[in-house]
Design a protein around this motif. Structure first.
Motif, short mmCIF file in Angstrom:
data_model
loop_
_atom_site.label_atom_id
_atom_site.label_comp_id
_atom_site.label_asym_id
_atom_site.label_seq_id
_atom_site.Cartn_x
_atom_site.Cartn_y
_atom_site.Cartn_z
N PHE A 223 0.87 -1.18 0.00
CA PHE A 223 0.00 0.00 0.00
C PHE A 223 0.90 1.23 0.00
CE2 PHE A 223 -2.94 3.10 1.53
CZ PHE A 223 -4.22 2.61 1.31
N ALA A 225 1.79 5.43 -0.34
CA ALA A 225 1.20 6.65 0.20
C ALA A 225 0.16 7.25 -0.75
CB ALA A 225 2.30 7.67 0.50
N ALA A 228 -3.54 6.21 -0.44
CA ALA A 228 -4.36 6.90 0.56
C ALA A 228 -4.82 8.27 0.06
CB ALA A 228 -3.58 7.04 1.87
N ASP A 229 -3.93 8.99 -0.64
CA ASP A 229 -4.33 10.29 -1.20
C ASP A 229 -5.52 10.10 -2.15
OD1 ASP A 229 -2.25 11.49 0.11
OD2 ASP A 229 -0.90 11.49 -1.63
#
Lengths: 396, 112
Positions: A223, A225, A228-229
């Motif tokens: 996963f 970064a 998530a954005d």
């Protein structure tokens, strides 16, 4: 349209006819790259950077040098690395392909090796370009799928559309591979219910449980970064979206990188190493997954992206499917399919699935994909260790 | 009977307790979520999720008809569901949000 391909001695057929130039340790990388540079349309660079021996890397390199899209192979060795260049050359020669090994320490150093390599590649490329073609059926094709740079749109547009294309391809007898067991965490139950046999169901479930343990030890899930954005919160959420790429077909088998599926159908590739955690993250970036599916015979890869990955691959074309309509507007030159139209209401899931299916046929017929035309030939191979497949993993 | 919901909100499966945004929603907008008005205080991007109903702390979030993690605080109907209230039941999620925020603050500071 009648498709044609390049016939290989092992019965498989290629959709490209490339010279693979392989460096066998990082120390030979520059020389190999310089050999490829003048003829990027005919020669692709692959290689293994490590100086320590590794059975997995050896197997992957052997599979890639005998990949159906490869017509000739040039090995570039420094001379003192641990990679078994003798075995790689022998296996490539036994596959009926022209192969030559240059050893920088024996062949006069950087400049002389580059010159010798370029001359050999030019000679082979001329022969390969004139090669005869034979009829190619959809059942001759192996197609992989990955998602990279995923966001909240991937799992509702591009991935289910790729799944529909997979369903049509499997129905035509093609071999389809989906992967990244670390991105199927949370899907093990629903996936196991699609297994061809109860024994395979146990293997599928175990492969995801292994991935969950492995990533838990590493402290990070598969996963990034940017996921998530883009609105994804947890690995399970990303997984369910990624799982959509597999479509609805029955799952015929479980393979590990470099295992070649015995016949058509849908296969899960278990990419997470066996045994205790060693060598770091299973696949450090998306191209590692593409390379593993190529090693299992993938002629091309369907790559669904929400955030906007621009990568292609050496040896096997990548079809880029944009899941996010806004990203498509920014990166349309890099994207083959705009699945974001599902969100704006401009196209249905079925229409995009059909577009992907048509793009597979166009790519098999020799038409370059966007990343291919832009010269993308990314490649990465690192250390792993696997145990052989269990007896219930492959169809009888 | 249909309960009014903003057309930009997508329910992927009937069992889901979150909607997925099929388009961005700007800060200050008042949108309909399952028949109730909800004030949006921060811009929400395409692909993000908001609660379809009140969700208690410790409940599972259901998307695609399947659990995608557990909440660690109560979530009001229409509120953004993301890293600040939802965690994986498997491995923790890594993001650059905090680093990005402190970077912006530091860069602003150095510019003045």
């Amino acid at each position: 349209m009648t498709l044609t391909g390049y016939s290989r001695a092992d019965g498989r057929k290629g959709i490209r006819n490339l010279v693979a130039v392989a460096y066998l340790v990082e120390c030979a990388h520059h020389v190999a790259r310089q050999i490829v540079n003048p003829t990027p349309e005919h020669a692709h660079l692959i290689g293994f950077p490590g100086c320590f021996p590794n059975a997995y890397a050896q197997k992957i390199m052997e599979r890639l040098c005998t990949h159906p899209n490869v017509g000739a192979v040039l090995l570039v060795s420094l001379g003192c690395e641990s990679f078994d260049r003798y075995q790689l050359e022998r296996i490539t020669a036994q596959s009926g392909r022209p192969v030559r090994t240059l050893v920088i320490q024996n062949d006069g150093g950087t400049r002389a090796t580059i010159d010798a390599g370029r001359a050999w590649v030019a000679e082979q490329a001329a022969i390969l370009q004139g090669a005869e073609q034979v009829p190619l059926a959809l059942s001759d094709l192996t197609i992989g799928t990955v998602c990279g740079g995923s966001d909240g749109t991937s799992g509702i547009t591009g991935n289910p559309a790729a799944g529909l294309a997979f369903d049509r391809l499997v129905a035509e007898g093609a071999t389809c591979i989906f992967e990244e067991t670390g991105e199927l965490i949370g899907c093990e139950g629903i996936m196991a219910s699609r297994a061809a046999t109860p024994e395979l169901a146990i293997e599928l479930r175990a492969s995801v449980e292994k991935a969950a343990r492995y990533y838990a030890t590493l402290g990070y899930g598969s996963f990034a970064a940017g996921n998530a954005d883009g609105g994804l919160t947890t690995i399970e959420e990303k997984s369910l979206g990624a799982y959509m790429k597999s479509g609805q077909s029955q799952i015929s088998g479980l393979i590990k990188p470099g295992d070649i599926p015995p016949r058509g159908g849908l296969y899960l590739m278990d990419v997470v190493p066996d045994g205790e955690v060693r060598f770091g993250f299973p696949n450090i970036s998306d191209n590692a997954e593409i390379v593993e599916m190529m090693a299992s015979g993938a002629h091309m890869t369907l790559f669904v992206t929400g955030r906007g990955s621009v990568v292609g691959s050496a040896l096997a074309p990548v079809i880029k499917i944009a899941a996010n309509p806004h990203m498509y507007d920014r990166l349309s030159e890099d994207m083959d399919i705009n699945a974001g139209r599902i969100l704006t209401g401009a196209a249905s899931l079925t229409q995009i699935g059909d577009e992907i299916f048509d793009a597979v046929i166009a790519t098999a017929s020799g038409q370059p994909t966007k990343s291919e035309a832009l010269g993308h030939t990314e490649f990465i191979l690192t250390y792993k260790s696997f145990e052989p497949l269990g007896p219930a993993c492959l169809p009888l | 009977m249909t309960v009014q919901t903003d057309p930009r909100l997508l329910l992927l499966s009937p069992d889901d307790n979150v909607f997925v945004l099929r388009g961005a929603i700007d800060a200050g907008e008042v949108i309909m979520v399952a028949g109730a008005e909800v004030h949006i205080s921060r811009r929400l991007g395409l692909g993000h999720k908001i609660a379809a109903r009140f969700i208690a702390s410790g409940e599972k979030i259901i998307k695609y008809g399947a659990p995608i993690g557990s909440t660690f605080c109560d979530i009001a109907p229409g509120a953004h569901v993301h890293l600040h209230n939802l965690a994986s039941d498997y491995t923790p999620t890594h993001s650059l949000t905090e680093s990005h925020a402190s970077h912006d603050a530091a860069m602003k500071g150095s510019a003045t």
